[in-house]
Design a protein around this motif. Structure first.
Motif, PDB file in Angstrom:
ATOM      1  N   GLY A 204      -0.550  -5.274  -6.176  1.00 33.35           N
ATOM      2  CA  GLY A 204       0.734  -4.817  -5.837  1.00 33.35           C
ATOM      3  C   GLY A 204       1.865  -5.842  -6.029  1.00 33.35           C
ATOM      4  O   GLY A 204       1.538  -6.762  -6.275  1.00 33.35           O
ATOM      5  N   PRO A 205       3.102  -5.628  -5.393  1.00 38.82           N
ATOM      6  CA  PRO A 205       4.071  -6.458  -5.749  1.00 38.82           C
ATOM      7  C   PRO A 205       3.944  -7.716  -4.762  1.00 38.82           C
ATOM      8  O   PRO A 205       5.046  -8.505  -4.962  1.00 38.82           O
ATOM      9  CB  PRO A 205       5.247  -5.744  -5.235  1.00 38.82           C
ATOM     10  N   VAL A 206       3.161  -7.659  -3.802  1.00 38.94           N
ATOM     11  CA  VAL A 206       3.128  -8.886  -2.725  1.00 38.94           C
ATOM     12  C   VAL A 206       1.662  -9.491  -2.967  1.00 38.94           C
ATOM     13  O   VAL A 206       0.866  -8.594  -3.282  1.00 38.94           O
ATOM     14  CB  VAL A 206       3.683  -8.798  -1.429  1.00 38.94           C
ATOM     15  N   TYR A 207       1.361 -10.383  -2.370  1.00 34.38           N
ATOM     16  CA  TYR A 207       0.075 -11.184  -2.338  1.00 34.38           C
ATOM     17  C   TYR A 207      -0.950 -10.158  -1.250  1.00 34.38           C
ATOM     18  O   TYR A 207      -1.937  -9.609  -1.781  1.00 34.38           O
ATOM     19  CB  TYR A 207       0.134 -12.360  -1.747  1.00 34.38           C
ATOM     20  N   ILE A 208      -0.291 -10.068  -0.194  1.00 33.92           N
ATOM     21  CA  ILE A 208      -1.101  -9.077   0.719  1.00 33.92           C
ATOM     22  C   ILE A 208      -0.049  -8.225   1.699  1.00 33.92           C
ATOM     23  O   ILE A 208       0.970  -8.449   2.009  1.00 33.92           O
ATOM     24  CB  ILE A 208      -1.809  -9.981   2.119  1.00 33.92           C
ATOM     25  N   ALA A 209      -0.468  -6.992   1.722  1.00 33.86           N
ATOM     26  CA  ALA A 209      -0.071  -6.030   2.815  1.00 33.86           C
ATOM     27  C   ALA A 209      -0.874  -5.706   3.727  1.00 33.86           C
ATOM     28  O   ALA A 209      -2.126  -5.586   3.481  1.00 33.86           O
ATOM     29  CB  ALA A 209       0.635  -4.916   2.138  1.00 33.86           C
ATOM     30  N   GLY A 210      -0.401  -5.610   4.902  1.00 29.14           N
ATOM     31  CA  GLY A 210      -1.372  -5.311   6.176  1.00 29.14           C
ATOM     32  C   GLY A 210      -0.897  -5.089   7.342  1.00 29.14           C
ATOM     33  O   GLY A 210       0.572  -5.176   7.615  1.00 29.14           O
ATOM     34  N   TYR A 211      -1.926  -4.619   8.398  1.00 24.50           N
ATOM     35  CA  TYR A 211      -1.210  -4.332   9.675  1.00 24.50           C
ATOM     36  C   TYR A 211      -2.630  -4.408  10.593  1.00 24.50           C
ATOM     37  O   TYR A 211      -3.474  -4.507  10.211  1.00 24.50           O
ATOM     38  CB  TYR A 211      -0.588  -3.076   9.917  1.00 24.50           C
ATOM     39  N   THR A 212      -2.113  -4.774  12.028  1.00 24.03           N
ATOM     40  CA  THR A 212      -3.248  -4.996  12.899  1.00 24.03           C
ATOM     41  C   THR A 212      -2.602  -4.308  14.212  1.00 24.03           C
ATOM     42  O   THR A 212      -1.705  -4.473  14.592  1.00 24.03           O
ATOM     43  CB  THR A 212      -3.485  -6.649  13.244  1.00 24.03           C
ATOM     44  N   PRO A 213      -3.518  -3.400  14.625  1.00 27.66           N
ATOM     45  CA  PRO A 213      -3.330  -2.766  16.126  1.00 27.66           C
ATOM     46  C   PRO A 213      -2.965  -3.729  17.113  1.00 27.66           C
ATOM     47  O   PRO A 213      -3.881  -4.683  17.292  1.00 27.66           O
ATOM     48  CB  PRO A 213      -4.381  -1.878  16.171  1.00 27.66           C
ATOM     49  N   THR A 214      -2.005  -3.605  17.813  1.00 23.48           N
ATOM     50  CA  THR A 214      -1.882  -4.757  19.088  1.00 23.48           C
ATOM     51  C   THR A 214      -1.928  -3.910  20.416  1.00 23.48           C
ATOM     52  O   THR A 214      -1.953  -4.570  21.526  1.00 23.48           O
ATOM     53  CB  THR A 214      -0.816  -5.417  19.071  1.00 23.48           C
TER      54      THR A 214
END
Length: 377
Positions: A204-214
């Motif tokens: 996609g348009p960026v190297y990595i997209a992500g998220y982590t629950p905190t």
């Protein structure tokens, strides 16, 4: 008998407070010198691997940290697109052993608060708004020059004062963090129920997209892009950039975009890399954590490596009779190869992404490092 009776630690971050807890708990007089006027209450989240959690267990802080965060197992890989299809659901190596989850996320301010409380309960003195501006030493003591003009003597100075370490400068180590060519947007947002572990989107348009629950209610989301001069972007514009750059990603990103549009806090920074070659000490002063090494968080080992530095250093200080060449040789033998393995692998993963290498064995590299980190430091 311990090698030290009075120790100064520059920096009240995760690494410095871990060292303070272990030393103060053993009866060493510890002064933590933090340049900031107070403990930070702002920030997004932090990802912690099992070897970091194992150190928290040694510090006696694991239960509180577990309850303030979100433990989980495994990693989900998704592809871009409106449906965000799952490409792989990967198990994690339990780097902390069977007594700890494979990983967890938590708010950075909560982690800082818990470690500060443990350091103070152990007997450490934590002084905010105190800056180290110089270091003098001989074979018997190290004298720390502070910004108010005072000079204080200690048996040892530990520089755990981060990427832009003043202690590193003061003791004449000229290795500096270098940008790797990636920048990261981070946002602290609410957690939808479907997000139960870290998820990464490649392409996609960026190297990595992500998220982590905190926590039960929160998570942090991030977008890794080509490094740009974004540091002075107004917050409203920063949120708009994250919204636009994330439009290629569906699934929970729809929820994240709504939080961004509602005013979720955002920050931006660049990834760096460095590793001090040879010795991290000069006489009775040593740097550890981000002051000694940094790397892109492509395998989420930054905090863990700083915690391991603190663990190994304090083990040696509490079991040896002197701060001497044998102590430093033992410290560097246990820490330098391990930190180098993490830095080298993290940098390699980042460069594969920057260069668009499609046949790189990223999984094999990550798994190999995880197996190394599963062995106690």
């Amino acid at each position: 008998m311990t090698a030290v009776q009075r120790v100064a630690i520059a920096g009240a971050g995760v690494t410095g407070l871990a060292a303070a807890i272990r030393l103060a708990r053993a009866g060493v007089r510890v002064d933590v010198l933090e340049a900031k006027p107070e403990l930070g209450t702002q920030g997004s989240g932090i990802s912690l691997q099992g070897n970091a959690l194992r150190v928290f267990g040694d510090l006696g802080a694991w239960e509180e940290i577990r309850d303030a965060g979100y433990p989980f197992e495994g990693l989900t890989i998704r592809a871009p697109g409106p449906d965000a299809p799952v490409v792989a659901a990967l198990p994690d190596v339990k780097m902390g052993g069977p007594d700890y989850p494979a990983a967890m996320g938590m708010p950075r301010p909560a982690l800082a608060r818990i470690l500060l409380e443990h350091a103070q309960r152990a007997g450490a003195t934590v002084r905010f708004g105190v800056k180290v501006v110089g270091v003098e030493q001989d074979e018997h003591e190290v004298r720390v020059l502070l910004d108010d003009g005072s000079v204080e003597a200690f048996d040892l100075l530990i520089g755990a004062d981060g990427l832009h370490s003043k202690v590193r400068d003061a003791i004449g180590i000229d290795t500096r963090p270098e940008p790797i060519g990636m920048g990261i947007w981070r946002a602290f947002v609410s957690r939808p129920a479907e997000v139960e572990r870290s998820e990464l989107y490649y392409g996609g348009p960026v190297y990595i997209a992500g998220y982590t629950p905190t926590s039960e209610d929160t998570m942090y989301a991030f977008l890794v892009e080509r490094a740009q001069d974004r540091f002075d972007v107004p917050e409203d514009e920063a949120r708009s950039i994250m919204v636009e750059e994330s439009r290629a990603y569906g699934g929970p990103w729809e929820h994240i975009r709504r939080d961004l549009e509602a005013g979720a806090p955002v920050n931006y920074t660049w990834f760096t890399h460095h590793l001090i070659p040879g010795s991290w000490n000069r006489g009775r002063a040593v740097v550890i954590g981000d002051a000694a090494h940094s790397c892109p968080p492509t395998i989420a080992q930054g905090a863990a490596q700083g915690l391991e530095d603190a663990l190994v250093l304090t083990d040696l200080l509490l079991t040896r009779d002197a701060v001497d060449g044998e102590l430093w040789e033992a410290f560097h033998a246990r820490r330098v190869p391990r930190a180098k393995a993490v830095v080298d692998a993290s940098v390699q993963l980042a460069r594969w992404q920057i260069d668009g290498v499609r046949d790189a064995d990223a999984g094999g590299l990550i798994f190999g490092v995880a197996q190394q980190m599963a062995l106690p430091a």
